[in-house]
Design an enzyme around this catalytic site. Structure first.
Site, PDB file in Angstrom:
ATOM      1  N   GLU A   1     -23.300 135.585 -58.572  1.00 24.07           N
ATOM      2  CA  GLU A   1     -22.395 135.789 -59.721  1.00 24.07           C
ATOM      3  C   GLU A   1     -21.254 136.567 -59.282  1.00 24.07           C
ATOM      4  OE1 GLU A   1     -26.408 134.169 -60.682  1.00 24.07           O
ATOM      5  OE2 GLU A   1     -25.966 136.022 -59.641  1.00 24.07           O
TER       6      GLU A   1
ATOM      7  N   SER B   1     -32.199 149.295 -46.441  1.00 23.44           N
ATOM      8  CA  SER B   1     -32.934 148.531 -45.280  1.00 23.44           C
ATOM      9  C   SER B   1     -32.875 149.350 -44.120  1.00 23.44           C
ATOM     10  CB  SER B   1     -32.141 147.315 -44.956  1.00 23.44           C
ATOM     11  OG  SER B   1     -32.204 146.449 -46.134  1.00 23.44           O
TER      12      SER B   1
ATOM     13  N   GLU C   1     -19.251 141.597 -44.034  1.00 19.23           N
ATOM     14  CA  GLU C   1     -20.731 141.430 -44.239  1.00 19.23           C
ATOM     15  C   GLU C   1     -20.790 139.902 -44.679  1.00 19.23           C
ATOM     16  OE1 GLU C   1     -24.233 143.653 -46.803  1.00 19.23           O
ATOM     17  OE2 GLU C   1     -22.111 143.802 -47.375  1.00 19.23           O
TER      18      GLU C   1
END
Length: 402
Positions: free
Chosen positions: A389, A164, A247
């Site tokens: 997951e 990003s 994060e």
């Protein structure tokens, strides 16, 4: 944790609000939604915050930060979003910054911190690779140590993906494999790399919202001085776990969730269906109430995770993964409900917030600009930062250990 209201918090909110009203330049207000502001805006805004002494609102005072409490930080973020203020460089403020504060040498801090505070050096994150996204420890980008008379250095070769804002960044913090002979987690190191280094190539990836914020980044025999190694060689995995736990709270993106809910309430009170306001329709009012209750729970969980992390409590890792799952799934549900509230107009891809307004008369056009883009972007919320997951696997393992 004590969730009783802080009597001084309201006065702090008013202080922040007054600052934003007087210090945010008119040409910078309200230009971004859930994506990061353009480079020039970030740099201008960072200089303004630094002059106020707020250049690092998330850091402790001993590291040059504000030393604000968790509730104060949440108020600051919420007020900045509500005021339409530009974003800061979240990669350095919330991810790399804490790493440098905890692991960098005095020389490394002297090299990077002044430029971070002044806004003159923007960063990106080089973690994910093709085939090593959720299984981050399987990364293959190599860094080979070369000893030479003109200075010891690493030679880096490999590829990163989903990088990003690499096209706006001056530097990248990079995970590399320095020892392929040991257990995969043990052979990883943490490097800082100048994006202007020969051999670094950035290629754009356009995301589903038709924006350019993602990239592929290639490293072809890139020379990186040994002094740019953070921590010891092979200590990168431990540093990464430290960073990723920070994060989780960031990916919760509580200010954006609050903004989504404010917009949804406006839709509910101003839009009509079948001759009545949406808020007066019991089924929609019930959905709104449920989303709001979940948002309040997320807000308390953000504070709890941050408090536990400050205390170095291992339970913060489990709750951080829970927070990441619940918050990103809520982002998706609220943005879907926004599109639903717009009815037939929800199918219209409203202009990106940085594009000029159109002459077409859509309901609540100013408010709705970019909402379809937000909804598309949030499809990835449950993937980046570790898929849901993977987070559930972490929870299962940690619950067993606790």
């Amino acid at each position: 944790m004590d969730f009783q209201p802080d009597p001084g918090l309201e006065s702090f909110r008013q202080e922040v609000r007054q600052f934003l009203q007087t210090k945010v330049p008119a040409d910078l207000k309200g230009l971004q939604r859930c994506t990061r502001s353009p480079r020039e805006q970030i740099m201008r805004w960072q200089k303004i915050l630094d002059a106020q002494g707020w250049g690092a609102p998330y850091w402790a005072k001993e590291h040059g930060g504000t030393g604000w409490s968790v509730p104060q930080i949440l108020v600051f973020d919420d007020e900045c979003t509500a005021a339409g203020a530009p974003t800061q460089d979240g990669f350095v403020q919330k991810m790399l910054g804490p790493v440098l504060n905890a692991f960098a040498t005095p020389e490394q801090k002297a090299e990077h911190m002044p430029a971070i505070f002044s806004g003159e050096r923007l960063w990106c994150q080089g973690f994910s690779e093709p085939g090593a996204g959720s299984d981050l420890a399987s990364l293959r980008t190599r860094a080979e140590l070369v000893k030479s008379g003109d200075g010891d250095h690493y030679v880096v070769n490999g590829q990163k993906i989903w990088t990003s804002y690499a096209h706006h960044a001056d530097w990248i913090f990079l995970l590399v494999r320095t020892n392929p002979e040991v257990k995969k987690q043990a052979g990883i190191s943490f490097l800082l790399v100048d994006m202007k280094s020969p051999g670094v190539t950035v290629r754009p990836i356009r995301s589903i919202d038709d924006a350019h914020h993602l990239n592929e980044t290639f490293f072809d025999n890139v020379r990186v001085p040994v002094k740019n190694l953070i921590g010891a060689e092979g200590a990168g995995w431990g540093i990464t776990k430290f960073l990723l736990n920070n994060e989780h709270a960031t990916t919760a993106d509580l200010p954006e969730l609050n903004r989504y809910m404010r917009e949804l309430r406006q839709f509910a009170t101003k839009l009509r269906a079948g001759g009545e306001r949406l808020i007066d329709r019991p089924e929609f009012a019930l959905k709104l109430a449920r989303l709001d209750a979940e948002l309040q729970a997320i807000g308390m969980l953000v504070q709890r995770v941050a408090k536990l992390d400050q205390e170095h409590n291992p339970a913060s890792h489990v709750l951080g993964s829970m927070l990441k799952i619940r918050a990103t799934e809520l982002q998706q549900r609220i943005t879907e409900t926004q599109i639903e509230a717009l009815g037939d107009y929800g199918a219209v891809c409203y202009p990106h917030p940085h594009e000029p307004a159109s002459d077409q008369a859509y309901p609540l056009q100013d408010l709705a600009r970019g909402i379809a883009n937000d909804m598309f972007l949030r499809r990835a919320s449950t993937i980046y930062g570790g898929t849901s997951e993977v987070q559930r696997g972490i929870i299962a393992k940690m619950q067993f250990q606790l």
